[in-house]
Write a protein that holds these residues in place. Structure first.
Motif, mmCIF file in Angstrom:
data_model
loop_
_atom_site.group_PDB
_atom_site.id
_atom_site.type_symbol
_atom_site.label_atom_id
_atom_site.label_comp_id
_atom_site.label_asym_id
_atom_site.label_seq_id
_atom_site.Cartn_x
_atom_site.Cartn_y
_atom_site.Cartn_z
ATOM 1 N N LYS A 182 0.865 -1.200 0.000
ATOM 2 C CA LYS A 182 0.000 0.000 0.000
ATOM 3 C C LYS A 182 0.892 1.238 0.000
ATOM 4 O O LYS A 182 1.920 1.254 0.694
ATOM 5 N N THR B 234 5.372 -5.568 10.764
ATOM 6 C CA THR B 234 6.776 -5.246 11.019
ATOM 7 C C THR B 234 7.121 -5.300 12.517
ATOM 8 O O THR B 234 8.152 -5.852 12.893
ATOM 9 N N THR C 262 6.462 -1.806 6.278
ATOM 10 C CA THR C 262 7.511 -0.856 6.663
ATOM 11 C C THR C 262 8.924 -1.456 6.565
ATOM 12 O O THR C 262 9.839 -0.796 6.066
ATOM 13 N N ARG D 226 5.723 4.718 5.687
ATOM 14 C CA ARG D 226 4.783 5.343 4.751
ATOM 15 C C ARG D 226 4.588 6.807 5.109
ATOM 16 O O ARG D 226 4.624 7.169 6.267
HETATM 17 C C1 PLP Z 1 -0.396 -1.763 6.691
HETATM 18 C C2 PLP Z 1 -0.780 -3.115 7.143
HETATM 19 C C3 PLP Z 1 0.203 -4.077 7.438
HETATM 20 C C4 PLP Z 1 1.701 -3.797 7.383
HETATM 21 O O1 PLP Z 1 2.125 -3.018 8.458
HETATM 22 P P1 PLP Z 1 3.684 -2.635 8.643
HETATM 23 O O2 PLP Z 1 3.731 -2.137 10.044
HETATM 24 O O3 PLP Z 1 3.988 -1.586 7.639
HETATM 25 O O4 PLP Z 1 4.490 -3.858 8.444
HETATM 26 C C5 PLP Z 1 -0.243 -5.353 7.776
HETATM 27 N N1 PLP Z 1 -1.552 -5.659 7.843
HETATM 28 C C6 PLP Z 1 -2.519 -4.766 7.582
HETATM 29 C C7 PLP Z 1 -3.958 -5.170 7.670
HETATM 30 C C8 PLP Z 1 -2.156 -3.474 7.225
HETATM 31 O O5 PLP Z 1 -3.121 -2.582 6.985
#
Ligand code: PLP
Length: 227
Positions: A36, A202, A220, A226
């Motif tokens: 994303k 993460t 991340t 992001r």
């Molecule tokens: C954004 C998101 C992640 C990833 O999160 P990070 O902390 O960037 O690794 C995982 N699962 C869902 C449902 C998310 O929205």
């Protein structure tokens, strides 16, 4: 832009280390790259280094990228809230949906899955207390939903997903994942096709692997923070 090759390599090594440390079979945890807000170039760069599974939260953004990357080897996972007016594009463009929490959504995805496509792999999103969003359902509703999903020929029930509130200490991170694993075990006796636990981001990936995650959703650590 982060060095994607390096961060992918590092993340995969952390996964392999955690598998070993917690008695998990080597290779039993799949890495989903949460792309994303990433652009097409970042996705293709990750794909060049062997990452094929990508996860997205926003339908419109995801479909533009699925079309732009135009690589049939990529496997797309939808992990965001599913609105009922978006079920058609999701059923057309994705291979997995991790975030089903209503029978109506399951039915609509089934009805929109095009003829000739393999069944859409789906997970039920549960809300184990302390969840960051309102998304996800409790154990009784999850069982009813599972019962409904297995009657739908164009969906394949694969498992459970959760996004617990961020915990800081390892022990605190583990318990919601342990509960999700327990819910999966209870459902597996009635629904033996369920083989997936989609949990861990993460910050809490190692705790999720310790508690049986089969898919971790990492953004991340691979692509950087992001905006
Ligand atoms: C954004 C998101 C992640 C990833 O999160 P990070 O902390 O960037 O690794 C995982 N699962 C869902 C449902 C998310 O929205």
């Amino acid at each position: 832009m982060k060095n994607i090759e390096e961060s992918l390599r590092y993340t995969l090594q952390q996964i392999r280390d955690a598998e070993q440390q917690y008695g998990r079979a080597c290779g039993s945890v799949k890495l989903l790259a949460v792309s994303k807000t990433c652009n097409k170039e970042e996705i293709l760069e990750a794909a060049r280094w062997g990452q094929l599974d990508f996860a997205e939260n926003y339908v419109q953004e995801a479909i533009e990228k699925i079309k732009a990357t135009n690589n049939p080897a990529l496997i797309w996972h939808f992990i965001g809230p599913v609105q009922s007016n978006k079920t058609r594009p999701i059923a057309e463009y994705f291979h997995w949906v991790h975030s089903i929490d209503r029978i109506k959504i399951a039915q609509r995805l089934n009805d929109s899955r095009p003829d000739g496509y393999p069944p859409l792999n789906v997970c039920i999103q549960m809300n184990i207390s302390g969840e960051t969003s309102k998304a996800g359902i409790g154990p009784e509703q999850a069982r009813e939903l599972a019962q409904a999903i297995i009657t739908l020929p164009r969906l394949k029930l694969r498992g459970l997903m959760a996004l617990p509130a961020p915990g800081h200490e390892f022990a605190q991170q583990r318990w919601p994942f342990a509960r999700l694993q327990q819910h999966l075990r209870e459902l597996q006796s009635s629904f033996p096709g369920m083989d997936t636990l989609s949990m861990g981001t993460t910050n809490d990936m190692v705790a999720a692997i310790a508690e049986g995650a089969t898919m971790v959703r990492i953004g991340t650590a691979i692509f950087g923070p992001r905006a």
